[in-house]
Design an enzyme around this catalytic site. Structure first.
Site, PDB file in Angstrom:
ATOM      1  N   ASP A 130       0.686  -1.222  -0.068  1.00 21.80           N
ATOM      2  CA  ASP A 130      -0.228   0.059  -0.090  1.00 21.80           C
ATOM      3  C   ASP A 130       0.749   1.273   0.191  1.00 21.80           C
ATOM      4  O   ASP A 130       0.771   2.013  -0.974  1.00 21.80           O
ATOM      5  CB  ASP A 130      -0.795   0.088   1.279  1.00 21.80           C
ATOM      6  N   GLU A 161       2.711  -9.562  11.409  1.00 22.55           N
ATOM      7  CA  GLU A 161       2.413  -9.184  10.194  1.00 22.55           C
ATOM      8  C   GLU A 161       3.711  -8.659   9.499  1.00 22.55           C
ATOM      9  O   GLU A 161       4.165  -9.019   8.386  1.00 22.55           O
ATOM     10  CB  GLU A 161       1.286  -7.971  10.101  1.00 22.55           C
TER      11      GLU A 161
HETATM   12  C1  DGY Z   1      -5.309  -2.602   4.609  1.00 22.61           C
HETATM   13  O1  DGY Z   1      -6.518  -2.605   5.295  1.00 22.61           O
HETATM   14  O2  DGY Z   1      -4.224  -2.222   5.483  1.00 22.61           O
HETATM   15  C2  DGY Z   1      -4.828  -3.470   3.714  1.00 22.61           C
HETATM   16  O3  DGY Z   1      -3.853  -3.464   3.238  1.00 22.61           O
HETATM   17  C3  DGY Z   1      -5.746  -2.766   2.551  1.00 22.61           C
HETATM   18  O4  DGY Z   1      -6.170  -3.847   1.781  1.00 22.61           O
END
Ligand code: DGY
Length: 417
Positions: free
Chosen positions: A164, A389
């Site tokens: 992202d 994560e």
């Molecule tokens: C989040 O919610 O952080 C995701 O990466 C978007 O898909």
């Protein structure tokens, strides 16, 4: 060694089982309540070490979200009642969407590669007959909607890249800007703000979503407010096309079309090689940030002596490799890039799904020693810090969402394959 690996594998299986809703495995508790696309592919590989039927069910669940035009969305919510922003209300229901609530964009297409691994471990031609045509439709959708002849596959939202807030997208995001729509972020309920994308990033993410929604999520590449040729997603697809061709072979078909698509995607990737940087790029530019996406074409097989130069970058301490003060690697942004930020999502931390992809790429290219080195470091990182994560490359501290499913899935695969 064997006992400690088996203990880690068992702990990984426990994470997947705990996150299993019965219909799909959540990426992680709290933060991610739906079925995310590329998470689900990796989770399928993890589940293939626990229960083949459960792994097949994971794939079927994701495919319930496939759109009429073939796209498989980045989130299948399965329930409209989820504590997540942007949830089903924000995405709306576009023409061609399935009955189940989904987002309107896609994500890196790892699923065919996951189905191949599942089939190698637990062959079932019946299952292939069920799912391979759906995978073919998705891949054709990428070809027809998101790429021109020999160009990288375009993403129309940074969320489609899976990375992202990578600095790769900073410039294109700055051109869009935020629309001023009011919204409340839910991700910060679970994770500290310093580890997540910023508020200005989110304002632009929402603006792009709103513009895409107005056009039923189907603008042309040229008309989209944000459109970037993504070298990483293209590499994932090139590999997935080769794996899809393999699956067609298993079914007694030629797979020639998938093979041809894979070839032309590989040619597109080769055209982005930056000689001076010894890295692949999104647009071939001199001022592009050095991110791990630039090394990942290794998973699709790269030409000439380029793999040697990528491996050099991967282990170079000033770039993605380990140092005495930052022993965990590779960083998601090169340490010598001014945008490197050790704790903020895709701007510096180590992600073990990426390590797993790189281990595969290194093995395929014959870099056995480097593959074993990265595998050992990855398993140490998770066994010392837990299933997070992403991780701080300096301290190994877990960041983002804890008890994270894809971390468990790739660890399970590395321990048991
Ligand atoms: C989040 O919610 O952080 C995701 O990466 C978007 O898909």
């Amino acid at each position: 060694m064997r006992d400690s690996r088996e203990g880690l594998a068992q702990a990984a299986a426990d994470v997947l089982i705990a996150n299993d809703t019965g219909v799909f495995v959540k990426p992680g508790p709290g933060q991610y309540p739906g079925q995310w696309n590329w998470d689900s592919a990796l989770i399928t590989i993890g589940l293939s070490h626990i229960d083949a039927n459960r792994a097949r069910a994971e794939v079927r669940s994701l495919l319930t979200g496939q759109w009429e035009d073939g796209m498989i969305p980045h989130i299948v919510f399965h329930s409209r009642d989820v504590e997540y922003f942007p949830g089903p209300e924000t995405w709306g229901r576009a023409k061609g969407a399935p009955r189940v609530a989904t987002s309107g964009i896609t994500q890196p297409p790892l699923l065919a590669s996951a189905v191949r691994r599942l089939h190698e471990r637990h062959p079932s031609k019946g299952f292939l007959r069920e799912v391979v045509p759906a995978l073919e439709r998705w891949h054709v959708w990428f070809q027809s909607r998101r790429s021109d002849e020999e160009s990288l596959v375009a993403i129309l939202h940074p969320w489609e890249s899976g990375m992202d807030n990578s600095p790769r997208f900073d410039r294109a995001l700055a051109r869009v800007g935020g629309s001023g729509t009011e919204f409340t972020r839910r991700d910060l309920v679970h994770v500290a703000a310093e580890q997540r994308p910023t508020d200005p990033d989110y304002a632009v993410y929402v603006t792009i979503l709103e513009t895409l929604r107005e056009g039923d999520y189907r603008p042309s590449i040229e008309d989209a407010p944000f459109s970037v040729g993504d070298v990483f997603l293209t590499a994932v697809l090139a590999r997935a096309e080769a794996d899809l061709a393999w699956l067609w072979h298993e079914m007694g078909e030629s797979g020639a079309e998938a093979e041809a698509r894979s070839e032309s995607l590989r040619a597109a990737i080769e055209s982005t090689w930056h000689q001076a940087k010894s890295l692949y790029t999104d647009a071939g530019g001199d001022d592009e940030p050095a991110t791990i996406a630039a090394v990942l074409p290794m998973i699709a097989g790269v030409g000439g002596d380029r793999s040697e130069r990528l491996v050099a970058a991967l282990i170079d301490p000033s770039r993605f490799g380990p140092t005495s003060s930052a022993p965990w690697y590779p960083t998601s942004v090169a340490k010598d890039d001014p945008r490197f930020d050790a704790r903020r999502y895709w701007r510096g931390p180590v992600w073990v799904n990426i390590n797993w992809l790189l281990i595969t790429g290194l093995e395929d290219a014959g870099y056995e020693k480097e593959a074993i080195g990265l595998e050992t470091r990855t398993l140490d990182l998770v066994s010392e810090n837990g299933f997070w994560e992403y991780y701080d490359p300096h301290t190994g501290q877990g960041l983002g969402c804890g008890r994270f499913s894809w971390t468990a899935a790739v660890v399970l695969d590395l321990c048991r394959r």
